[in-house]
Design a protein around this motif. Structure first.
Motif, PDB file in Angstrom:
ATOM      1  N   ALA A  12      79.148   6.848  32.787  1.00 57.61           N
ATOM      2  CA  ALA A  12      80.465   7.475  32.690  1.00 57.61           C
ATOM      3  C   ALA A  12      80.398   8.958  33.072  1.00 57.61           C
ATOM      4  N   LEU A  13      79.299   9.616  32.701  1.00 61.36           N
ATOM      5  CA  LEU A  13      79.106  11.009  33.095  1.00 61.36           C
ATOM      6  C   LEU A  13      79.058  11.137  34.616  1.00 61.36           C
ATOM      7  N   ILE A  14      78.319  10.258  35.249  1.00 59.81           N
ATOM      8  CA  ILE A  14      78.211  10.285  36.709  1.00 59.81           C
ATOM      9  C   ILE A  14      79.574  10.044  37.344  1.00 59.81           C
ATOM     10  N   ALA A  15      80.319   9.091  36.812  1.00 55.61           N
ATOM     11  CA  ALA A  15      81.640   8.774  37.360  1.00 55.61           C
ATOM     12  C   ALA A  15      82.579   9.967  37.243  1.00 55.61           C
ATOM     13  N   ARG A  16      82.515  10.670  36.115  1.00 52.77           N
ATOM     14  CA  ARG A  16      83.392  11.824  35.928  1.00 52.77           C
ATOM     15  C   ARG A  16      82.995  12.951  36.882  1.00 52.77           C
ATOM     16  N   TRP A  17      81.699  13.190  37.047  1.00 49.58           N
ATOM     17  CA  TRP A  17      81.234  14.198  38.007  1.00 49.58           C
ATOM     18  C   TRP A  17      81.703  13.847  39.420  1.00 49.58           C
ATOM     19  N   ARG A  18      81.574  12.579  39.782  1.00 47.26           N
ATOM     20  CA  ARG A  18      81.979  12.136  41.112  1.00 47.26           C
ATOM     21  C   ARG A  18      83.473  12.395  41.328  1.00 47.26           C
ATOM     22  N   GLU A  19      84.264  12.069  40.325  1.00 54.35           N
ATOM     23  CA  GLU A  19      85.712  12.252  40.435  1.00 54.35           C
ATOM     24  C   GLU A  19      86.079  13.730  40.491  1.00 54.35           C
ATOM     25  N   LYS A  20      85.409  14.536  39.683  1.00 57.70           N
ATOM     26  CA  LYS A  20      85.757  15.966  39.618  1.00 57.70           C
ATOM     27  C   LYS A  20      85.270  16.728  40.844  1.00 57.70           C
ATOM     28  N   ASN A  21      83.968  16.695  41.104  1.00 61.69           N
ATOM     29  CA  ASN A  21      83.424  17.545  42.149  1.00 61.69           C
ATOM     30  C   ASN A  21      83.584  16.972  43.552  1.00 61.69           C
TER      31      ASN A  21
ATOM     32  N   ASP B 225      89.684  16.579  48.334  1.00 57.74           N
ATOM     33  CA  ASP B 225      91.125  16.883  48.267  1.00 57.74           C
ATOM     34  C   ASP B 225      91.431  18.247  48.889  1.00 57.74           C
ATOM     35  N   GLN B 226      90.560  19.222  48.670  1.00 53.66           N
ATOM     36  CA  GLN B 226      90.805  20.551  49.243  1.00 53.66           C
ATOM     37  C   GLN B 226      90.663  20.550  50.756  1.00 53.66           C
ATOM     38  N   THR B 227      89.782  19.723  51.292  1.00 49.37           N
ATOM     39  CA  THR B 227      89.668  19.649  52.759  1.00 49.37           C
ATOM     40  C   THR B 227      90.907  19.020  53.376  1.00 49.37           C
ATOM     41  N   GLU B 228      91.635  18.251  52.580  1.00 48.02           N
ATOM     42  CA  GLU B 228      92.825  17.544  53.080  1.00 48.02           C
ATOM     43  C   GLU B 228      94.128  18.250  52.710  1.00 48.02           C
ATOM     44  N   ALA B 229      94.043  19.364  51.977  1.00 43.29           N
ATOM     45  CA  ALA B 229      95.238  20.096  51.564  1.00 43.29           C
ATOM     46  C   ALA B 229      95.947  20.685  52.779  1.00 43.29           C
ATOM     47  N   TYR B 230      97.260  20.865  52.657  1.00 47.81           N
ATOM     48  CA  TYR B 230      98.037  21.398  53.786  1.00 47.81           C
ATOM     49  C   TYR B 230      97.533  22.782  54.183  1.00 47.81           C
ATOM     50  N   ALA B 231      97.424  22.998  55.482  1.00 51.05           N
ATOM     51  CA  ALA B 231      97.048  24.299  56.014  1.00 51.05           C
ATOM     52  C   ALA B 231      97.639  24.432  57.413  1.00 51.05           C
ATOM     53  N   GLU B 232      98.077  25.637  57.760  1.00 51.64           N
ATOM     54  CA  GLU B 232      98.661  25.859  59.078  1.00 51.64           C
ATOM     55  C   GLU B 232      97.602  25.982  60.166  1.00 51.64           C
ATOM     56  N   ASN B 233      96.387  26.348  59.780  1.00 49.73           N
ATOM     57  CA  ASN B 233      95.324  26.548  60.762  1.00 49.73           C
ATOM     58  C   ASN B 233      93.980  26.390  60.066  1.00 49.73           C
ATOM     59  N   ILE B 234      92.898  26.468  60.835  1.00 49.25           N
ATOM     60  CA  ILE B 234      91.573  26.230  60.276  1.00 49.25           C
ATOM     61  C   ILE B 234      91.177  27.323  59.295  1.00 49.25           C
ATOM     62  N   VAL B 235      91.645  28.539  59.504  1.00 46.74           N
ATOM     63  CA  VAL B 235      91.325  29.615  58.558  1.00 46.74           C
ATOM     64  C   VAL B 235      91.926  29.315  57.188  1.00 46.74           C
TER      65      VAL B 235
ATOM     66  N   PHE C 292      86.053  22.335  41.283  1.00 44.75           N
ATOM     67  CA  PHE C 292      84.642  22.024  41.539  1.00 44.75           C
ATOM     68  C   PHE C 292      83.819  22.817  40.530  1.00 44.75           C
ATOM     69  N   ASP C 293      83.101  22.117  39.681  1.00 43.40           N
ATOM     70  CA  ASP C 293      82.356  22.748  38.594  1.00 43.40           C
ATOM     71  C   ASP C 293      80.905  22.978  39.039  1.00 43.40           C
ATOM     72  N   SER C 294      80.568  24.215  39.360  1.00 41.78           N
ATOM     73  CA  SER C 294      79.226  24.520  39.870  1.00 41.78           C
ATOM     74  C   SER C 294      78.144  24.312  38.821  1.00 41.78           C
ATOM     75  N   GLN C 295      78.447  24.612  37.558  1.00 37.75           N
ATOM     76  CA  GLN C 295      77.462  24.392  36.497  1.00 37.75           C
ATOM     77  C   GLN C 295      77.151  22.902  36.361  1.00 37.75           C
ATOM     78  N   LEU C 296      78.170  22.091  36.433  1.00 30.38           N
ATOM     79  CA  LEU C 296      77.978  20.645  36.366  1.00 30.38           C
ATOM     80  C   LEU C 296      77.176  20.162  37.570  1.00 30.38           C
ATOM     81  N   GLU C 297      77.467  20.722  38.731  1.00 30.97           N
ATOM     82  CA  GLU C 297      76.729  20.336  39.937  1.00 30.97           C
ATOM     83  C   GLU C 297      75.240  20.639  39.775  1.00 30.97           C
ATOM     84  N   PHE C 298      74.931  21.813  39.238  1.00 32.04           N
ATOM     85  CA  PHE C 298      73.531  22.177  39.016  1.00 32.04           C
ATOM     86  C   PHE C 298      72.880  21.205  38.036  1.00 32.04           C
TER      87      PHE C 298
END
Length: 211
Positions: free
Chosen positions: A61-70, A76-86, A102-108
Motif C-alpha cells: 500500500a505504501l508503494i501504491a501511494r508513492w506511485r500515485e503521488k509522485n 499530470d504536470q507534464t500534461e497540464a495546459y501550457a501555451e509553450n514549452i517554457v 511530488f514529495d522529494s523526501q518520500l522519493e529519497f
C-alpha cells in the motif's frame, strides 16, 4: 458494542498508512512494523488487521501511494495546459517546489528502500521509465523531434533525481534565481517575464527589488 470494536479504536487505513509513511521517512523501511505503528497511534495491534492482511500488504500500500503521488503527480504536470514549452517546463518545476505534487523526501526514502529490495527496484525502474516517457511526450507536443525530446526529458529528470539523492539544499530565493537558466538549458528558450511572474505567484515568491 465494546470500545475495542468502534471505528475510533481501530483507526482507518489512511491513519495507518500515514503513520507508516512517517516511520519510513524517519527511519527507513525496517522501522515500518506493526507494533511500533500501533504504539505510535495508541491503537491495539489487532486493529491493524481490520485494514491490512499483514505487513507485506501495508508495504504494498505504501508503494501504491508513492506511485500515485509522485509518478502520477509528475505525469499530470507534464500534461497540464501550457501555451509553450517554457510554460510547460515551469509546470514541471512546480513539482520540485510543491510537495503536494511530488514529495522529494518520500522519493529519497523509496530509493533507499530499493537498496535492499529487488521488488522495489523494479517499482523504481518502472516509475523512472514512466516519468521520462511523460517528459519526452511533453517536448514532442511542442515540436521537438523524438531523440531531442527524449534527451531533454532524461536530462531534466536525472538532474532532479540527483538533487534528491544528494539531499541538495537550496533556499527558495537561490532556486528561483537559478530556474530561468535551467529553463533555457532544458528547453533552448529563455522564460519571459510574464511566465516567470505567474510561476513566482504560484509559489508565493516575491523577487527582490533590483531598482
Amino acid at each position: 458494542m465494546s470500545y475495542s470494536n468502534t471505528p475510533a479504536a481501530k483507526g482507518s487505513q489512511d491513519v495507518w498508512l500515514d503513520a507508516a509513511f512517517e516511520l519510513l521517512l524517519e527511519s527507513g523501511v525496517d522501522s515500518v512494523r506493526i507494533l511500533p505503528l500501533a504504539k505510535r497511534l495508541k491503537l491495539s495491534r489487532t486493529s491493524f488487521y481490520w485494514f491490512f492482511k499483514d505487513r507485506e500488504a501495508l508495504l504494498e500500500a505504501l508503494i501504491a501511494r508513492w506511485r500515485e503521488k509522485n509518478t502520477q503527480g509528475l505525469v499530470d504536470q507534464t500534461e497540464a495546459y501550457a501555451e509553450n514549452i517554457v510554460e510547460a517546463m515551469l509546470n514541471v518545476f512546480d513539482c520540485w517546489l510543491n510537495p503536494q505534487l511530488f514529495d522529494s523526501q518520500l522519493e529519497f526514502a523509496m530509493r533507499s528502500w530499493a537498496l535492499q529490495s529487488a521488488p522495489v527496484v523494479r517499482e523504481i525502474d518502472a516509475a523512472d521509465a514512466t516519468r521520462i516517457e511523460a517528459l519526452t511526450r511533453m517536448f514532442e507536443r511542442y515540436g521537438y523531434d523524438s531523440l531531442a525530446a527524449n534527451v531533454r526529458g532524461r536530462t531534466i529528470y536525472l538532474t532532479q533525481i540527483g538533487y534528491i539523492s544528494m539531499k541538495a539544499q537550496e533556499s527558495l530565493e537561490v532556486r528561483m534565481q537559478r530556474i530561468p537558466a535551467y529553463v533555457e538549458i532544458f528547453t533552448g528558450q529563455p522564460p519571459g517575464c510574464r511566465e516567470l511572474q505567474r510561476f513566482h505567484a504560484r509559489h508565493g515568491y516575491a523577487p527582490p527589488d533590483t531598482d
